[in-house]
Design an enzyme around this catalytic site. Sequence first.
Site, PDB file in Angstrom:
ATOM      1  N   HIS A  55       0.816  -1.208   0.000  1.00  0.00           N
ATOM      2  CA  HIS A  55       0.000   0.000   0.000  1.00  0.00           C
ATOM      3  C   HIS A  55       0.851   1.261   0.000  1.00  0.00           C
ATOM      4  O   HIS A  55       0.456   2.288  -0.560  1.00  0.00           O
ATOM      5  CB  HIS A  55      -0.935  -0.002   1.212  1.00  0.00           C
ATOM      6  CG  HIS A  55      -2.190  -0.775   0.985  1.00  0.00           C
ATOM      7  ND1 HIS A  55      -2.952  -1.287   2.003  1.00  0.00           N
ATOM      8  CD2 HIS A  55      -2.813  -1.136  -0.156  1.00  0.00           C
ATOM      9  CE1 HIS A  55      -4.002  -1.910   1.503  1.00  0.00           C
ATOM     10  NE2 HIS A  55      -3.941  -1.835   0.202  1.00  0.00           N
ATOM     11  N   ARG A  59     -12.709  -1.171 -10.346  1.00  0.00           N
ATOM     12  CA  ARG A  59     -12.877  -2.182  -9.306  1.00  0.00           C
ATOM     13  C   ARG A  59     -14.289  -2.047  -8.736  1.00  0.00           C
ATOM     14  O   ARG A  59     -14.649  -0.997  -8.220  1.00  0.00           O
ATOM     15  CB  ARG A  59     -11.847  -2.003  -8.198  1.00  0.00           C
ATOM     16  CG  ARG A  59     -10.398  -2.006  -8.673  1.00  0.00           C
ATOM     17  CD  ARG A  59      -9.472  -1.860  -7.473  1.00  0.00           C
ATOM     18  NE  ARG A  59      -8.071  -1.807  -7.864  1.00  0.00           N
ATOM     19  CZ  ARG A  59      -7.370  -0.694  -8.038  1.00  0.00           C
ATOM     20  NH1 ARG A  59      -7.974   0.473  -7.870  1.00  0.00           N
ATOM     21  NH2 ARG A  59      -6.099  -0.734  -8.373  1.00  0.00           N
ATOM     22  N   ARG A  86     -14.235  -4.361 -14.221  1.00  0.00           N
ATOM     23  CA  ARG A  86     -13.871  -5.699 -13.773  1.00  0.00           C
ATOM     24  C   ARG A  86     -14.994  -6.234 -12.902  1.00  0.00           C
ATOM     25  O   ARG A  86     -15.398  -5.592 -11.936  1.00  0.00           O
ATOM     26  CB  ARG A  86     -12.568  -5.667 -12.972  1.00  0.00           C
ATOM     27  CG  ARG A  86     -12.109  -7.061 -12.517  1.00  0.00           C
ATOM     28  CD  ARG A  86     -10.814  -6.986 -11.726  1.00  0.00           C
ATOM     29  NE  ARG A  86     -11.010  -6.374 -10.412  1.00  0.00           N
ATOM     30  CZ  ARG A  86     -10.023  -6.095  -9.561  1.00  0.00           C
ATOM     31  NH1 ARG A  86      -8.771  -6.360  -9.905  1.00  0.00           N
ATOM     32  NH2 ARG A  86     -10.273  -5.542  -8.392  1.00  0.00           N
ATOM     33  N   GLU A 123      -3.997 -13.154 -15.188  1.00  0.00           N
ATOM     34  CA  GLU A 123      -3.328 -13.100 -13.890  1.00  0.00           C
ATOM     35  C   GLU A 123      -2.724 -14.443 -13.512  1.00  0.00           C
ATOM     36  O   GLU A 123      -2.067 -14.561 -12.474  1.00  0.00           O
ATOM     37  CB  GLU A 123      -4.332 -12.690 -12.806  1.00  0.00           C
ATOM     38  CG  GLU A 123      -4.974 -11.343 -13.049  1.00  0.00           C
ATOM     39  CD  GLU A 123      -6.201 -11.131 -12.181  1.00  0.00           C
ATOM     40  OE1 GLU A 123      -6.099 -10.386 -11.203  1.00  0.00           O
ATOM     41  OE2 GLU A 123      -7.249 -11.726 -12.491  1.00  0.00           O
ATOM     42  N   ASN A 164       0.377  -7.698 -10.753  1.00  0.00           N
ATOM     43  CA  ASN A 164       0.592  -8.004  -9.340  1.00  0.00           C
ATOM     44  C   ASN A 164       0.350  -9.490  -9.059  1.00  0.00           C
ATOM     45  O   ASN A 164       1.191 -10.177  -8.483  1.00  0.00           O
ATOM     46  CB  ASN A 164      -0.327  -7.157  -8.455  1.00  0.00           C
ATOM     47  CG  ASN A 164      -0.047  -5.679  -8.588  1.00  0.00           C
ATOM     48  OD1 ASN A 164       0.918  -5.261  -9.215  1.00  0.00           O
ATOM     49  ND2 ASN A 164      -0.909  -4.852  -8.008  1.00  0.00           N
ATOM     50  N   ASP A 165      -0.819  -9.981  -9.442  1.00  0.00           N
ATOM     51  CA  ASP A 165      -1.114 -11.398  -9.222  1.00  0.00           C
ATOM     52  C   ASP A 165      -0.296 -12.290 -10.144  1.00  0.00           C
ATOM     53  O   ASP A 165       0.129 -13.379  -9.739  1.00  0.00           O
ATOM     54  CB  ASP A 165      -2.608 -11.669  -9.416  1.00  0.00           C
ATOM     55  CG  ASP A 165      -3.388 -11.516  -8.114  1.00  0.00           C
ATOM     56  OD1 ASP A 165      -2.843 -11.878  -7.053  1.00  0.00           O
ATOM     57  OD2 ASP A 165      -4.533 -11.051  -8.156  1.00  0.00           O
ATOM     58  N   CYS A 222      -2.864  -3.462 -16.253  1.00  0.00           N
ATOM     59  CA  CYS A 222      -3.509  -2.644 -15.224  1.00  0.00           C
ATOM     60  C   CYS A 222      -2.927  -2.914 -13.841  1.00  0.00           C
ATOM     61  O   CYS A 222      -3.486  -2.470 -12.843  1.00  0.00           O
ATOM     62  CB  CYS A 222      -5.018  -2.867 -15.205  1.00  0.00           C
ATOM     63  SG  CYS A 222      -5.516  -4.556 -14.867  1.00  0.00           S
TER      64      CYS A 222
END
Length: 567
Positions: free
Chosen positions: A196, A297, A333, A422, A445-446, A493
């Site tokens: 974060h 999101r 999404r 992902e 990220n994933d 993204c």
Amino acid sequence: MAQTDPLPSATGIHRCSGIPASPGAAVGPVARMAPPPSLPEQRPTTGKPGDEADRARRALEQVAELLDRRAAGLEGDAAAVLGAQALMARDPDLARRVGERTEEGDPAAWAVHSACGAYQELLQAAGGYLAERAADLADIRDRAVALLMGLPMPGVPDPGVAHVLVADDLAPADTVQLDTERVLGIVTRYGGPTSHTVILARALGIPAVVGCEGVEGLADGVTVAVDGDAGTVEVDPDEELADRMRRRAERRRALLAESTGPGRTADGTPVALLLNVGEGDPRKAGAHDSEGVGLLRTEFLFLGQAEPPTVAEQTAAYTSLFEAFAGRVVTVRTLDAGSDKPLSFVETGQEDNPALGMRGFRTSRVHPGLLTEQLSAIAAASLETSARVRVMAPMVSTPDEAAEFAALARRAGLTEVGVMIEVPGAALLADRLLPRVDFVSIGTNDLAQYTMAADRTLGALPDLLDPWQPALLRLVETVGAVGERSGRSVGVCGEAAADPLLALVLVGLGSTSLSMSAPALSAVRHALALHTRDECRRLAELAVAASSAEQAREAVRAAAHPETSSR
């Protein structure tokens, strides 16, 4: 890997190396974050267990209200992060654990400290999204304990001058309130490339280095030069270096202020620059100089609710956001929830490893109505505005899953349908998956987590989760090549898209759009404008050919124009 390297200097000057978190440069005195409140060795006499439990719960509610106040008026990632943290402070399971501790004789502050600690261990063991929340829970614990003990609330220092903030880690509630005129840079001892602190520092446009071992020894007032592009912190820099870094920071601000309009390379190749959007005022998000939304999101509509929002409630929320981006693309999404983002109305059963379990599109196997209702709401809202609405599903692993989602979305009336890449399996079968949909978006990220078999929240392995890892970039290259051959758009993204230097590589690997937080738009736009598509391809070749993330980053940095890294 983060390290502290002594420089050849008789004065004992040294350099700390960490993970480049937010681009830019800064020079200023250190201001250290104060340590969290600690419990005294001697416990006070307690009252009735019920009274202690009530005191503890009131303190947690006060913390939740503080987080709500700080989230008010924010947008995008910042609002979403604080909103989720407030929900954690109000979690009934946390309140139950506190009550159990007071029944065993713990005073209120001790009960909160113990209950939060036990809850943290569970979150860390769960991995994935839940493990990401462990640091947020520590912040809730510290604030509640401070209230119960009458101590000052934990927070950032205010030395009265512009400074570089140094801390073990930063809580979201503190990060979002940083004064960008006073805080020149951020350096933390812990944290990885998707923490974060990274996300919010980029959102604020503050240069930052995380995972920087050695900074715990820096004293207040010591001058440091922070390089958020290279991931280095020079301690007590000489005047020549300090001047060079200050000029670089000034030049960067001037160049970014001039960078506006659609994204494109130096030879005119268009690269759509889009926003990651979540909870917050859609009008504020729509006011940014972007070409639309690359990631909407939708979890904020579902998290913390006892029942799922109705189709009408969802339609109203989506319509409001689509109106803010009238005439532009909005990529929605679908609900990315499941065992690792638990919802009270979505039962998926006990899982030993939620990060590999029933999440994202997979939840439709056990709760198909959630997805079909959401698709109906998105389709209804799309008819109310002029926004170009696209929809995509998270955690799609196979071509058959992609085809199944596409059929559901088109049956609901949506014409542009895609999926997120992902999972390595989806990337490796991109040649069979892309023909089933209209576009794909890569969630780096994933994808990094699953490619490197490293928990994205584990501070001990930040190098494996670095988005510059060649193995991850090779998967992006695989998807990008299929996109080029098939004429399908390939977006990115994840947080990687917000790195101006890495953005060049992603475009060279075949990405046609990049989605990020608003403050990153100008820097990425400026970097693209300095390089042709062929130059981006050559930089991508260098990155993929490297044997480590560090080598990939340095090879590209050396080959790119100096202004790419704002030097």
